[in-house]
Design an enzyme around this catalytic site. Structure first.
Site, PDB file in Angstrom:
ATOM      1  N   GLU A  33       0.802  -1.074  -0.175  1.00  0.00           N
ATOM      2  CA  GLU A  33       0.069  -0.087  -0.112  1.00  0.00           C
ATOM      3  C   GLU A  33       0.995   1.225   0.061  1.00  0.00           C
ATOM      4  O   GLU A  33       0.516   2.266   0.596  1.00  0.00           O
ATOM      5  CB  GLU A  33      -0.877  -0.016   1.262  1.00  0.00           C
ATOM      6  CG  GLU A  33      -2.121  -0.655   1.049  1.00  0.00           C
ATOM      7  CD  GLU A  33      -3.137  -0.347   0.044  1.00  0.00           C
ATOM      8  OE1 GLU A  33      -3.134   0.677  -0.527  1.00  0.00           O
ATOM      9  OE2 GLU A  33      -3.973  -1.248  -0.318  1.00  0.00           O
TER      10      GLU A  33
HETATM   11  C1  FAD Z   1       3.393  -9.709   0.416  1.00  0.00           C
HETATM   12  C2  FAD Z   1       2.976  -8.657  -0.349  1.00  0.00           C
HETATM   13  C3  FAD Z   1       1.588  -8.510  -0.556  1.00  0.00           C
HETATM   14  C4  FAD Z   1       1.346  -7.359  -1.744  1.00  0.00           C
HETATM   15  N1  FAD Z   1       0.137  -7.369  -1.895  1.00  0.00           N
HETATM   16  C5  FAD Z   1      -0.504  -6.590  -3.105  1.00  0.00           C
HETATM   17  C6  FAD Z   1      -1.594  -6.486  -3.598  1.00  0.00           C
HETATM   18  O1  FAD Z   1      -2.370  -7.076  -3.098  1.00  0.00           O
HETATM   19  N2  FAD Z   1      -1.861  -5.949  -4.836  1.00  0.00           N
HETATM   20  C7  FAD Z   1      -0.796  -5.138  -5.505  1.00  0.00           C
HETATM   21  O2  FAD Z   1      -1.047  -4.456  -6.452  1.00  0.00           O
HETATM   22  N3  FAD Z   1       0.425  -5.067  -4.723  1.00  0.00           N
HETATM   23  C8  FAD Z   1       0.555  -5.941  -3.771  1.00  0.00           C
HETATM   24  N4  FAD Z   1       1.988  -6.044  -3.550  1.00  0.00           N
HETATM   25  C9  FAD Z   1       2.872  -4.902  -4.043  1.00  0.00           C
HETATM   26  C10 FAD Z   1       3.320  -4.092  -3.115  1.00  0.00           C
HETATM   27  O3  FAD Z   1       2.249  -2.791  -2.995  1.00  0.00           O
HETATM   28  C11 FAD Z   1       4.813  -3.330  -3.633  1.00  0.00           C
HETATM   29  O4  FAD Z   1       5.772  -4.338  -3.605  1.00  0.00           O
HETATM   30  C12 FAD Z   1       5.178  -2.137  -3.193  1.00  0.00           C
HETATM   31  O5  FAD Z   1       4.185  -1.055  -3.451  1.00  0.00           O
HETATM   32  C13 FAD Z   1       6.636  -1.515  -3.611  1.00  0.00           C
HETATM   33  O6  FAD Z   1       6.563  -1.651  -4.911  1.00  0.00           O
HETATM   34  P1  FAD Z   1       8.171  -2.689  -5.402  1.00  0.00           P
HETATM   35  O7  FAD Z   1       8.089  -3.906  -4.622  1.00  0.00           O
HETATM   36  O8  FAD Z   1       7.934  -2.727  -7.007  1.00  0.00           O
HETATM   37  O9  FAD Z   1       9.253  -1.951  -5.023  1.00  0.00           O
HETATM   38  P2  FAD Z   1       9.762  -0.653  -5.567  1.00  0.00           P
HETATM   39  O10 FAD Z   1       8.934   0.350  -6.415  1.00  0.00           O
HETATM   40  O11 FAD Z   1      10.829  -1.179  -6.684  1.00  0.00           O
HETATM   41  O12 FAD Z   1      10.570  -0.036  -4.615  1.00  0.00           O
HETATM   42  C14 FAD Z   1      11.943  -0.276  -3.805  1.00  0.00           C
HETATM   43  C15 FAD Z   1      12.485   0.762  -3.080  1.00  0.00           C
HETATM   44  O13 FAD Z   1      12.524   2.126  -3.835  1.00  0.00           O
HETATM   45  C16 FAD Z   1      12.001   2.988  -3.046  1.00  0.00           C
HETATM   46  N5  FAD Z   1      11.324   3.952  -4.142  1.00  0.00           N
HETATM   47  C17 FAD Z   1      10.683   3.553  -5.409  1.00  0.00           C
HETATM   48  N6  FAD Z   1      10.216   4.438  -5.981  1.00  0.00           N
HETATM   49  C18 FAD Z   1      10.520   5.853  -5.309  1.00  0.00           C
HETATM   50  C19 FAD Z   1      10.375   7.161  -5.497  1.00  0.00           C
HETATM   51  N7  FAD Z   1       9.636   7.573  -6.518  1.00  0.00           N
HETATM   52  N8  FAD Z   1      10.922   8.050  -4.437  1.00  0.00           N
HETATM   53  C20 FAD Z   1      11.622   7.505  -3.450  1.00  0.00           C
HETATM   54  N9  FAD Z   1      11.777   6.015  -3.090  1.00  0.00           N
HETATM   55  C21 FAD Z   1      11.199   5.330  -4.196  1.00  0.00           C
HETATM   56  C22 FAD Z   1      10.810   2.370  -2.288  1.00  0.00           C
HETATM   57  O14 FAD Z   1      10.287   3.234  -1.368  1.00  0.00           O
HETATM   58  C23 FAD Z   1      11.491   1.001  -1.923  1.00  0.00           C
HETATM   59  O15 FAD Z   1      12.373   1.364  -0.551  1.00  0.00           O
HETATM   60  C24 FAD Z   1       2.265  -6.724  -2.301  1.00  0.00           C
HETATM   61  C25 FAD Z   1       3.559  -7.071  -2.059  1.00  0.00           C
HETATM   62  C26 FAD Z   1       4.011  -8.014  -1.177  1.00  0.00           C
HETATM   63  C27 FAD Z   1       5.549  -8.268  -0.893  1.00  0.00           C
END
Ligand code: FAD
Length: 579
Positions: free
Chosen positions: A439
């Site tokens: 989220e």
């Molecule tokens: C167990 C689990 C359940 C989940 N459930 C759902 C679900 O039901 N539906 C769904 O759609 N998704 C779901 N997700 C996905 C989740 O919302 C994302 O993993 C999360 O939003 C982070 O995206 P990412 O993993 O691609 O990380 P990234 O976006 O690659 O982020 C990696 C790091 O970079 C930082 N970062 C990225 N962009 C920026 C920026 N612009 N400025 C500063 N820092 C930044 C982040 O804060 C983080 O520390 C789930 C994930 C998990 C692990």
């Protein structure tokens, strides 16, 4: 060995009263409710949860949910389907939704208290109704009459569940990068194709149907978030009779192996020409999602709060039972329970006060959401909506950061045993970790706070909070709490300084603003939480005085959090590539 968790009903009911449940219940949509029955109602829910849901938490962790390779369907751990059915049959899941589609018509604030009770018993299971809730809100706001009639009664009752389907391998925090496609199909329907990852409760055996709320790209839209549309994709197509029929073209191709929340299936979903219906306007999907984000993010803050409470209870009970070491001057055979050691007391006070503060922050945010939705005066609705917008990144970002810290601290109180799975605190630590990632990560909450929610004027949410903090500081001084009054007043000054520094640079030096975002979120979260603890103690009509834990938070934890001001103002130049 593991501690038996008991929902802290007196603390929950007291917090509800302190953040203004009576005012919320006096709003027109809640005229049918009997305010006095709230404690009994919550107690009955807590009993069911303690009997049926809590005992499944460890089983869920050990066994987990898995995709059965033969059927291709996800199987939940033993007992989960029965426990979920009890929640549905008791009508518990429908409580905070509108009467129109079979809901209980209760305020969100009470829904949040129920979420705390459920999540603290079994956070993995609680995620299933939590995500359904966002789908209900989306359809309630944007669905056509037919869509609402087809889905809402069953989603509200919990007979069917909902999912939020945003993430793709190259589209996480940057939802605008998603590639899943939607093309117009026959008779006003659409066809969705693409692969989505990390979908919570994306498949399961708790209900006969699952309604996926999917973000996808329809033809003709601009790149980025402005070209995204929202669709419903039911796992089983809904016939003219309203019943779930043939399976749609959406498959769970695998589930993830992960650190915690093992019972919550995290699914890779493949959509291949899946039959879909547009929700709201084409290309307006992100706007729709944003509108629902406050409640969804707050719910994750509730998970953080719930895990803090469990961490405190487990640590407290262990610290009273475990004998180790002596106090200065005692005889060699006079070992004491570890709670007698000042350093353990420090840990327990940190746990207790942070949990109390997190509860007030989360419940205050829920109160603002209810007022924003239901107050008869438009100005009051607008003021409360702005306040909810300001508080949500704190209730989500700060509370979940604290959940990781507090569950880690509970392990520390247990010593070596804390690291051993038997005590259950290791599970709390593993389960808590995800709350500051999904989220919107803490980094994304912080960006939201500093780029969208900060304004310098006195009637902005921050301005109102700063004025209120100064008033509370005055009341503290009048009540004889000179030290705490000084700390709270410094907090108001330093928040003002940090915010002014960021606001001044929003145009001229945006990278500096991004650099200070997370430290600002952490200091603001702690400062607002400290203010809420103090307001509870000395505010008008409250006035029970500061507890030992409140004083500890204000005197010892708040000044440390305020030291983040240095980092807030350090600017992007201080954050060069570390290698
Ligand atoms: C167990 C689990 C359940 C989940 N459930 C759902 C679900 O039901 N539906 C769904 O759609 N998704 C779901 N997700 C996905 C989740 O919302 C994302 O993993 C999360 O939003 C982070 O995206 P990412 O993993 O691609 O990380 P990234 O976006 O690659 O982020 C990696 C790091 O970079 C930082 N970062 C990225 N962009 C920026 C920026 N612009 N400025 C500063 N820092 C930044 C982040 O804060 C983080 O520390 C789930 C994930 C998990 C692990």
């Amino acid at each position: 060995m593991s501690h038996d968790y008991v929902p802290p009903l007196p603390a929950i009911t007291a917090a509800l009263a302190q953040v203004g449940l009576a005012d919320v219940l006096s709003l027109p949509p809640f005229a049918h409710l009997d305010a006095d029955s709230t404690p009994d109602f919550l107690a009955e829910f807590a009993r069911l949860v303690a009997d049926k849901i809590g005992p499944l938490d460890r089983i869920g962790d050990r066994i987990g949910s898995h995709r059965d390779p033969e059927s291709g369907r996800v199987r939940t751990p033993p007992g989960f389907a029965d426990a979920y059915r009890d929640l549905v049959e008791g009508g518990w899941l429908s409580v905070p939704f509108g009467l129109e589609y079979g809901g209980g018509g209760f305020p969100w604030l009470i829904g949040v208290a129920m979420q705390e009770i459920l999540a603290s018993a079994n956070v993995a299971l609680s995620l299933c109704p939590m995500l359904t809730q966002t789908g209900i809100e989306l359809l309630g706001e944007l669905g056509t009459e037919r869509q609402r009639a087809a889905y809402l009664p069953r989603l509200v009752s919990g007979e069917w569940t909902g999912t939020m389907v945003l993430t793709e391998p190259d589209a996480g925090s940057d939802v605008g990068a998603l590639r899943t496609r939607a093309v117009p199909g026959e008779g006003g329907t659409w066809r969705v194709s693409g692969t989505k990852i990390f979908i919570t409760w994306g498949d399961h055996d708790l209900t006969e149907n699952i309604v996926h709320f999917v973000l996808a790209r329809a033809p003709g839209g601009p790149p980025g978030t402005r070209g995204i549309s929202l669709f419903t994709v039911p796992a089983r197509l809904v016939g003219a009779d309203g019943e779930a029929g043939a399976r749609n073209h959406v498959e769970c191709v695998s589930t993830e192996h992960k650190l915690g929340i093992h019972a919550s299936p995290t699914c890779v979903l493949a959509f291949e020409d899946a039959e879909a219906e547009l929700v709201g306007e084409v290309h307006q999907g992100m706007r729709a999602m944003f509108a629902m984000m406050n409640a969804a993010r707050l719910s994750v803050g509730v998970e953080g709060l719930a895990l803090c409470e469990r961490a405190f209870q487990a640590a407290d009970s262990y610290a009273r039972a475990r004998h180790q070491g002596r106090l200065p001057g005692a005889a060699a055979d006079q070992s004491v329970p570890i709670i007698e050691h000042p350093d353990v007391r420090r840990m327990l006070l940190t746990l207790r006060s942070t949990t109390d503060a997190a509860r007030l922050l989360v419940y205050t945010t829920a109160e603002a959401i209810d007022t924003a939705r239901h107050h008869p005066e438009p100005e009051e609705r607008a003021r409360a909506a702005a306040m909810a917008g300001f508080l949500v990144p704190l209730a989500k970002g700060w509370t979940t950061t604290m959940a990781s810290e507090m569950t880690s601290l509970a392990i520390q109180v247990h010593g070596g045993l804390g690291y051993i799975e038997e005590t259950g605190v290791a599970q709390l630590y593993r389960d808590a970790r995800i709350t500051s990632i999904y989220e919107g990560t803490t980094g994304i909450q912080a960006l939201d706070l500093v780029t969208r929610k900060l304004a310098g004027s006195a009637d902005s949410p921050l301005g109102l909070v700063l004025t209120a903090m100064e008033e509370t500081a005055k009341a503290l001084a009048e009540a004889g709490y000179a030290t705490e009054s000084a700390h709270l007043s410094s907090a108001a000054t330093e928040l003002h300084e940090g915010a002014s520094w960021l606001i001044e640079r929003q145009r001229s030096a945006p990278l500096d603003v991004l650099a200070g975002a997370t430290p600002f979120l952490r200091m603001t979260g702690a400062a607002v939480a400290a203010w809420l603890l103090c307001r509870r103690a000395v505010g008008t009509g409250r006035g029970s005085g500061l507890t030992v834990a409140d004083r500890f938070f204000v005197d010892q934890l708040l000044p440390v959090a305020l030291a983040e001001l240095v980092a807030v103002r350090s600017g992007a130049a201080a954050l060069a590539d570390p290698t």
